[in-house]
Scaffold this motif. Structure first.
Motif, PDB file in Angstrom:
ATOM      1  N   HIS A  27      99.519 -24.191  47.551  1.00 36.44           N
ATOM      2  CA  HIS A  27     100.214 -25.719  46.942  1.00 36.44           C
ATOM      3  C   HIS A  27      99.172 -26.539  47.571  1.00 36.44           C
ATOM      4  N   ASN A  28      98.582 -26.386  48.317  1.00 41.41           N
ATOM      5  CA  ASN A  28      97.438 -27.403  49.099  1.00 41.41           C
ATOM      6  C   ASN A  28      95.998 -26.696  49.187  1.00 41.41           C
ATOM      7  N   ARG A  29      95.212 -27.396  48.923  1.00 45.04           N
ATOM      8  CA  ARG A  29      93.861 -27.119  49.337  1.00 45.04           C
ATOM      9  C   ARG A  29      93.105 -28.445  50.081  1.00 45.04           C
ATOM     10  N   PHE A  30      92.020 -28.035  50.913  1.00 42.72           N
ATOM     11  CA  PHE A  30      91.657 -29.213  51.802  1.00 42.72           C
ATOM     12  C   PHE A  30      90.133 -29.410  51.391  1.00 42.72           C
ATOM     13  N   GLY A  31      89.967 -30.658  51.703  1.00 49.61           N
ATOM     14  CA  GLY A  31      88.642 -31.456  51.511  1.00 49.61           C
ATOM     15  C   GLY A  31      88.116 -32.108  52.711  1.00 49.61           C
ATOM     16  N   ASN A  32      86.725 -32.340  52.929  1.00 48.52           N
ATOM     17  CA  ASN A  32      86.145 -32.919  53.960  1.00 48.52           C
ATOM     18  C   ASN A  32      86.784 -32.357  55.365  1.00 48.52           C
ATOM     19  N   THR A  33      86.467 -30.843  55.332  1.00 53.71           N
ATOM     20  CA  THR A  33      87.038 -30.031  56.316  1.00 53.71           C
ATOM     21  C   THR A  33      86.189 -30.369  57.720  1.00 53.71           C
ATOM     22  N   SER A  61     100.667 -23.124  60.394  1.00 54.73           N
ATOM     23  CA  SER A  61     101.571 -23.909  59.479  1.00 54.73           C
ATOM     24  C   SER A  61     101.027 -23.713  58.266  1.00 54.73           C
ATOM     25  N   GLN A  62     101.999 -23.954  57.102  1.00 54.32           N
ATOM     26  CA  GLN A  62     101.843 -23.447  55.672  1.00 54.32           C
ATOM     27  C   GLN A  62     102.033 -24.903  55.048  1.00 54.32           C
ATOM     28  N   SER A  63     102.006 -24.832  53.582  1.00 57.67           N
ATOM     29  CA  SER A  63     101.563 -26.113  52.644  1.00 57.67           C
ATOM     30  C   SER A  63     103.090 -26.856  52.683  1.00 57.67           C
ATOM     31  N   ASN A  64     103.334 -27.754  53.753  1.00 63.34           N
ATOM     32  CA  ASN A  64     104.217 -28.556  54.066  1.00 63.34           C
ATOM     33  C   ASN A  64     103.794 -30.014  53.451  1.00 63.34           C
ATOM     34  N   GLY A  65     102.820 -30.211  52.952  1.00 68.78           N
ATOM     35  CA  GLY A  65     102.333 -31.469  52.843  1.00 68.78           C
ATOM     36  C   GLY A  65     101.572 -31.869  53.668  1.00 68.78           C
ATOM     37  N   TYR A  66     101.538 -31.658  55.055  1.00 72.38           N
ATOM     38  CA  TYR A  66     100.613 -31.943  56.065  1.00 72.38           C
ATOM     39  C   TYR A  66     100.163 -33.603  56.394  1.00 72.38           C
ATOM     40  N   GLY A  67     101.632 -34.164  56.145  1.00 74.15           N
ATOM     41  CA  GLY A  67     101.342 -35.417  56.546  1.00 74.15           C
ATOM     42  C   GLY A  67     101.133 -35.796  58.010  1.00 74.15           C
ATOM     43  N   ALA A 111      84.892 -13.339  64.477  1.00 72.09           N
ATOM     44  CA  ALA A 111      85.426 -14.813  64.328  1.00 72.09           C
ATOM     45  C   ALA A 111      86.902 -14.606  64.793  1.00 72.09           C
ATOM     46  N   GLN A 112      87.298 -15.478  65.704  1.00 69.91           N
ATOM     47  CA  GLN A 112      88.773 -15.594  66.092  1.00 69.91           C
ATOM     48  C   GLN A 112      89.212 -17.004  65.452  1.00 69.91           C
ATOM     49  N   ALA A 113      90.348 -17.018  64.564  1.00 72.16           N
ATOM     50  CA  ALA A 113      90.600 -18.111  64.006  1.00 72.16           C
ATOM     51  C   ALA A 113      91.362 -19.173  64.796  1.00 72.16           C
ATOM     52  N   GLY A 114      92.294 -18.822  66.049  1.00 73.75           N
ATOM     53  CA  GLY A 114      93.201 -19.821  66.660  1.00 73.75           C
ATOM     54  C   GLY A 114      92.359 -20.601  67.622  1.00 73.75           C
ATOM     55  N   PRO A 115      93.137 -21.521  68.089  1.00 79.13           N
ATOM     56  CA  PRO A 115      94.508 -21.683  68.343  1.00 79.13           C
ATOM     57  C   PRO A 115      95.387 -22.228  67.077  1.00 79.13           C
ATOM     58  N   PHE A 116      94.619 -22.920  65.994  1.00 81.05           N
ATOM     59  CA  PHE A 116      95.412 -23.102  64.988  1.00 81.05           C
ATOM     60  C   PHE A 116      94.808 -22.841  63.643  1.00 81.05           C
ATOM     61  N   ILE A 117      95.848 -22.701  62.752  1.00 81.46           N
ATOM     62  CA  ILE A 117      95.684 -22.007  61.305  1.00 81.46           C
ATOM     63  C   ILE A 117      96.572 -23.003  60.477  1.00 81.46           C
ATOM     64  N   LEU A 118      95.828 -23.425  59.347  1.00 82.89           N
ATOM     65  CA  LEU A 118      96.308 -24.489  58.532  1.00 82.89           C
ATOM     66  C   LEU A 118      96.342 -23.829  56.908  1.00 82.89           C
ATOM     67  N   ALA A 119      97.340 -23.389  56.725  1.00 85.27           N
ATOM     68  CA  ALA A 119      97.452 -22.607  55.302  1.00 85.27           C
ATOM     69  C   ALA A 119      98.028 -23.632  54.182  1.00 85.27           C
ATOM     70  N   GLY A 120      97.316 -23.558  53.050  1.00 87.51           N
ATOM     71  CA  GLY A 120      97.867 -24.235  51.825  1.00 87.51           C
ATOM     72  C   GLY A 120      98.656 -23.320  51.027  1.00 87.51           C
ATOM     73  N   THR A 121      99.019 -22.179  51.437  1.00 88.64           N
ATOM     74  CA  THR A 121      99.902 -21.297  51.008  1.00 88.64           C
ATOM     75  C   THR A 121     101.463 -21.415  51.115  1.00 88.64           C
ATOM     76  N   ILE A 149      94.862 -31.694  49.208  1.00 96.66           N
ATOM     77  CA  ILE A 149      95.168 -32.043  47.908  1.00 96.66           C
ATOM     78  C   ILE A 149      96.275 -31.053  47.188  1.00 96.66           C
ATOM     79  N   SER A 150      96.983 -31.499  46.396  1.00101.10           N
ATOM     80  CA  SER A 150      97.957 -30.688  45.766  1.00101.10           C
ATOM     81  C   SER A 150      97.313 -29.640  44.587  1.00101.10           C
ATOM     82  N   GLY A 151      98.047 -28.338  44.632  1.00104.19           N
ATOM     83  CA  GLY A 151      97.386 -27.365  43.942  1.00104.19           C
ATOM     84  C   GLY A 151      96.191 -26.826  44.292  1.00104.19           C
ATOM     85  N   GLY A 152      95.593 -26.202  43.538  1.00104.16           N
ATOM     86  CA  GLY A 152      94.177 -25.380  43.638  1.00104.16           C
ATOM     87  C   GLY A 152      93.827 -24.672  42.629  1.00104.16           C
ATOM     88  N   GLY A 153      92.570 -24.178  42.549  1.00102.13           N
ATOM     89  CA  GLY A 153      92.149 -23.112  41.551  1.00102.13           C
ATOM     90  C   GLY A 153      92.789 -21.808  41.685  1.00102.13           C
TER      91      GLY A 153
END
Length: 283
Positions: free
Chosen positions: A216-222, A167-173, A20-30, A185-189
């Motif tokens: 600092h972020n996790r994602f739902g309904n991906t 991108s990393q966890s900048n709120g993702y507005g 698998a190749q993840a590009g062209p975009f990667i969104l991280a909650g880290t 969602i803020s935070g995570g397990g």
């Protein structure tokens, strides 16, 4: 028996088409930019993850706009956020491929980047980087992140036209303005683990590298977005897509490995041999 092996090899080779190749975009909650360093001439922990993310994007066959420039948006010059991005780039394989790195910060300069009135602009950028905002010293300000959101459609079009983004966890507005159904969602397990797609996308990266700092972020309904890492509750922490844009993502791109190519070649040779025998019998 040989005929059966060759046929099976050909069938398997058409199924196992690569990694698998993840590009062209990667969104991280880290906030990997706040939890890394350089040691022994190499990036460690979170900065290594950032390096691997850039290398993954640059290697994607769907990064097609032809621009060899990484633009890091929002990090204060000389700050932890800027040093992390610069180190991820400078110790990556991109430097040997003719790529350059530019840091752009401040409301005016970022606005000019998007409206095309500066020398470094969206139209001559290959990969956009965004830091983890107020989770890292010197990260993008609220005003700068508002500019990202105001230009979310331009970012989406940039990706759709063959650009890349990490991108990393900048709120993702800016992301939720494009995909309101995506849950940020803020935070995570506790804990974080690469999925199979994540392991293939980031060779050499380990779970301990990602555990260097909190997420600092996790994602739902991906939806159709591939999940590259999860926390111990199974929530998506890193997501990405191989093609398309935020609003129209493609599935993981597949790059054949040498062993797979060899198997495919063996299978095709067998298929040709069987076809010849069938032709001779018909004659």
């Amino acid at each position: 028996m040989l005929k059966k092996i060759l046929i099976n090899g050909w069938i398997v080779s058409t199924m196992l088409v690569g990694i698998a190749q993840a590009g062209p975009f990667i969104l991280a909650g880290t906030d990997a930019d706040d939890h890394g360093s350089v040691n022994g001439g190499g990036n460690q922990d979170g900065w290594l993850f950032m390096q691997r993310a850039l290398e993954n994007l640059a290697a994607s066959p769907l990064l097609t706009n032809g621009n060899l420039k990484v633009v890091n948006l929002g990090s204060d010059n000389g700050s932890q956020a800027q040093r992390a991005a610069a180190s991820a780039f400078s110790l990556s394989s991109l430097t040997g491929g003719g790529w350059s790195f530019v840091n752009i910060n401040g409301d005016t300069d970022i606005t000019n980047f998007f409206n095309g009135t500066s020398s470094d602009k969206l139209s001559n950028t290959g990969i956009i980087m965004m830091d983890s905002g107020n989770n890292v010293p010197g990260g993008s300000s609220t005003g700068e992140r508002n500019i990202f959101t105001a230009n979310a459609t331009l970012i989406d079009n940039f990706l759709g036209n063959g650009g890349g983004l990490f991108s990393q966890s900048n709120g993702y507005g800016w992301v939720t303005s494009l995909l309101p159904a995506l849950g940020v969602i803020s935070g995570g397990g506790s804990g974080i683990s690469l999925t199979g797609a994540g392991t293939a996308a980031f060779p050499g990266l380990t779970n301990s590298d990602l555990l260097a700092g909190p997420r600092h972020n996790r994602f739902g309904n991906t939806g159709s977005l591939p999940i590259l890492a999860v926390d111990n509750q199974g929530s998506a922490v890193i997501i990405g897509a191989a093609g398309g844009s935020i609003t129209n993502p493609g599935g993981p791109a597949l790059v054949p490995e040498p062993a797979t190519l060899a198997l495919m070649g063996l299978g095709l040779l067998g298929f040709v041999g069987i076809s010849r025998r069938s032709s001779q019998k018909s004659a």
